[in-house]
Write a protein that holds these residues in place. Structure first.
Motif, PDB file in Angstrom:
ATOM      1  N   UNK A 168       1.139  -1.190  -0.085  1.00  0.00           N
ATOM      2  CA  UNK A 168      -0.168  -0.130  -0.047  1.00  0.00           C
ATOM      3  C   UNK A 168       0.772   1.845   0.055  1.00  0.00           C
ATOM      4  N   UNK A 169       2.217   1.688   0.659  1.00  0.00           N
ATOM      5  CA  UNK A 169       2.767   2.375   0.886  1.00  0.00           C
ATOM      6  C   UNK A 169       4.114   2.472   0.089  1.00  0.00           C
ATOM      7  N   UNK A 170       5.053   1.539   0.186  1.00  0.00           N
ATOM      8  CA  UNK A 170       6.253   1.248  -0.568  1.00  0.00           C
ATOM      9  C   UNK A 170       5.845   0.712  -1.637  1.00  0.00           C
ATOM     10  N   UNK A 171       5.344   0.893  -2.674  1.00  0.00           N
ATOM     11  CA  UNK A 171       5.770   0.198  -4.636  1.00  0.00           C
ATOM     12  C   UNK A 171       6.700  -0.510  -4.370  1.00  0.00           C
ATOM     13  N   UNK A 172       6.893  -1.647  -4.229  1.00  0.00           N
ATOM     14  CA  UNK A 172       8.397  -2.221  -4.790  1.00  0.00           C
ATOM     15  C   UNK A 172       8.367  -3.315  -6.005  1.00  0.00           C
ATOM     16  N   UNK A 173       9.260  -3.695  -6.295  1.00  0.00           N
ATOM     17  CA  UNK A 173       8.926  -4.834  -7.312  1.00  0.00           C
ATOM     18  C   UNK A 173       9.929  -5.904  -6.810  1.00  0.00           C
ATOM     19  N   UNK A 174      10.636  -6.449  -5.484  1.00  0.00           N
ATOM     20  CA  UNK A 174      11.141  -7.157  -4.504  1.00  0.00           C
ATOM     21  C   UNK A 174      11.163  -7.326  -3.372  1.00  0.00           C
ATOM     22  N   UNK A 175      10.473  -7.990  -2.769  1.00  0.00           N
ATOM     23  CA  UNK A 175      10.671  -8.417  -0.625  1.00  0.00           C
ATOM     24  C   UNK A 175      11.422  -9.215  -0.588  1.00  0.00           C
ATOM     25  N   UNK A 186      13.592 -14.436  -0.711  1.00  0.00           N
ATOM     26  CA  UNK A 186      13.353 -13.233  -2.012  1.00  0.00           C
ATOM     27  C   UNK A 186      11.912 -13.794  -2.683  1.00  0.00           C
ATOM     28  N   UNK A 187      10.948 -12.111  -3.276  1.00  0.00           N
ATOM     29  CA  UNK A 187       9.822 -13.022  -3.821  1.00  0.00           C
ATOM     30  C   UNK A 187       9.529 -11.709  -4.834  1.00  0.00           C
ATOM     31  N   UNK A 188       8.764 -11.592  -6.033  1.00  0.00           N
ATOM     32  CA  UNK A 188       8.525 -10.928  -6.820  1.00  0.00           C
ATOM     33  C   UNK A 188       7.274  -9.609  -6.206  1.00  0.00           C
ATOM     34  N   UNK A 189       6.814  -8.692  -6.509  1.00  0.00           N
ATOM     35  CA  UNK A 189       6.128  -7.845  -5.931  1.00  0.00           C
ATOM     36  C   UNK A 189       4.495  -8.375  -6.468  1.00  0.00           C
ATOM     37  N   UNK A 190       3.776  -9.953  -6.733  1.00  0.00           N
ATOM     38  CA  UNK A 190       2.763 -10.054  -7.459  1.00  0.00           C
ATOM     39  C   UNK A 190       1.963 -10.288  -6.401  1.00  0.00           C
ATOM     40  N   UNK A 191       0.253 -10.561  -7.060  1.00  0.00           N
ATOM     41  CA  UNK A 191       0.084 -10.749  -6.216  1.00  0.00           C
ATOM     42  C   UNK A 191      -0.969 -11.435  -5.635  1.00  0.00           C
ATOM     43  N   UNK A 192      -0.820 -12.548  -6.274  1.00  0.00           N
ATOM     44  CA  UNK A 192      -0.953 -13.717  -5.858  1.00  0.00           C
ATOM     45  C   UNK A 192      -0.132 -13.952  -4.577  1.00  0.00           C
TER      46      UNK A 192
END
Length: 279
Positions: free
Chosen positions: A111-118, A186-192
């Protein structure tokens, strides 16, 4: 794949503390996520180490009684903190809550920190590779998550001085056990990709998982006193059959000449990796 509809809500015992608000509402390559309790000893070095690896950090503090929250609040890479005021005393409830805690952090980051990877980490872990170069080199269709190869560091007769807060934890110990645990970090910021209660550290919704990178884990090797405290913690707060019995047998055994699994110890590097035993 259907998109999960989980949206975690704060409980009365939890409050959000905003850290460096300049990090919010900006696009980031990597956001770091961590869940902790009473990590003031390691936390300054952990946050400084991560400053070169991630763009922002979200943290869940599970009712610490030391200076953990103050250290988090003051660090420029920490954007948001969930501070829980009431630690679950029930073992089953506490284990079940881990997924909710991380799910809450993931919701906040999206919601507050748009990102490519977590990047999901514990304070006593040090990934030895360059995360930023690594994730930018991954093709989008090859993997949506990465399991990192983790090895335990050990205190040995010639290397057992206690860790002090002014020391870097990376490469702090000389010897490591060959037991390799592949930890989803590590994982991509994907909604699923999502957390549900009971997930613990590993979210659901991933399809292509890569195994790469290496990580040093220092939970067994900070000091003799910390080893004994860890034994007592697991004996008192976790089921005896799965944790208590094992850690009861480990009391008084902080200094090692072999791993807890009766295997030789190795210095960090190719020989350790060549002799790795996946567990």
């Amino acid at each position: 794949m259907a998109v999960p509809t989980i949206n975690w809500q704060l409980r009365p015992s939890e409050r959000i503390i905003r850290g460096n608000e300049a990090l919010l509402e900006k696009k980031h390559l990597i956001v770091g996520m961590t869940r902790m309790r009473n990590e003031a000893l390691l936390l300054p070095d952990t946050l400084d180490y991560l400053s070169a690896q991630v763009d922002a950090i979200v943290a869940y503090d599970d009712a610490s009684t030391d200076d953990t929250v103050d250290i988090l609040r003051k660090h420029p890479k920490v954007a948001l903190i969930v501070a829980n005021q009431s630690w679950e005393k029930d073992i089953a409830a506490r284990k079940l809550a881990e997924g909710r805690h991380r799910g809450l952090l993931l919701d906040m980051a999206r919601a507050e920190l748009p990102h490519d990877w977590m990047f999901c980490f514990d304070p006593d872990e040090r990934v030895t590779g360059d995360l930023r170069s690594f994730v930018t080199g991954l093709e989008a269709d090859v993997s949506d998550a990465v399991r990192v190869q983790l090895f335990d560091a050990y205190m040995t007769p010639e290397d057992c001085a206690p860790y002090a807060p002014d020391l870097p934890l990376l490469h702090f110990r000389r010897f490591y056990g060959p037991e390799q645990r592949d930890i989803l970090m590590l994982w991509r910021n994907r909604p699923e990709i999502h957390f549900a209660e009971g997930h613990g550290r590993t979210p659901g919704g991933m399809s292509n998982i890569k195994i790469d990178l290496h990580c040093q884990h220092y939970g067994k090797s900070l000091s003799v006193d910390h080893w004994e405290e860890t034994c007592d913690y697991y004996i008192r707060h976790f089921p005896f059959d799965t944790y208590g019995k094992k850690w009861t047998e480990r009391k008084g055994q902080a200094i090692h000449t072999e791993s807890d699994f009766q295997r030789p110890l190795y210095e960090w590097g190719d020989e350790l990796f060549a002799n790795a035993v996946r567990i």
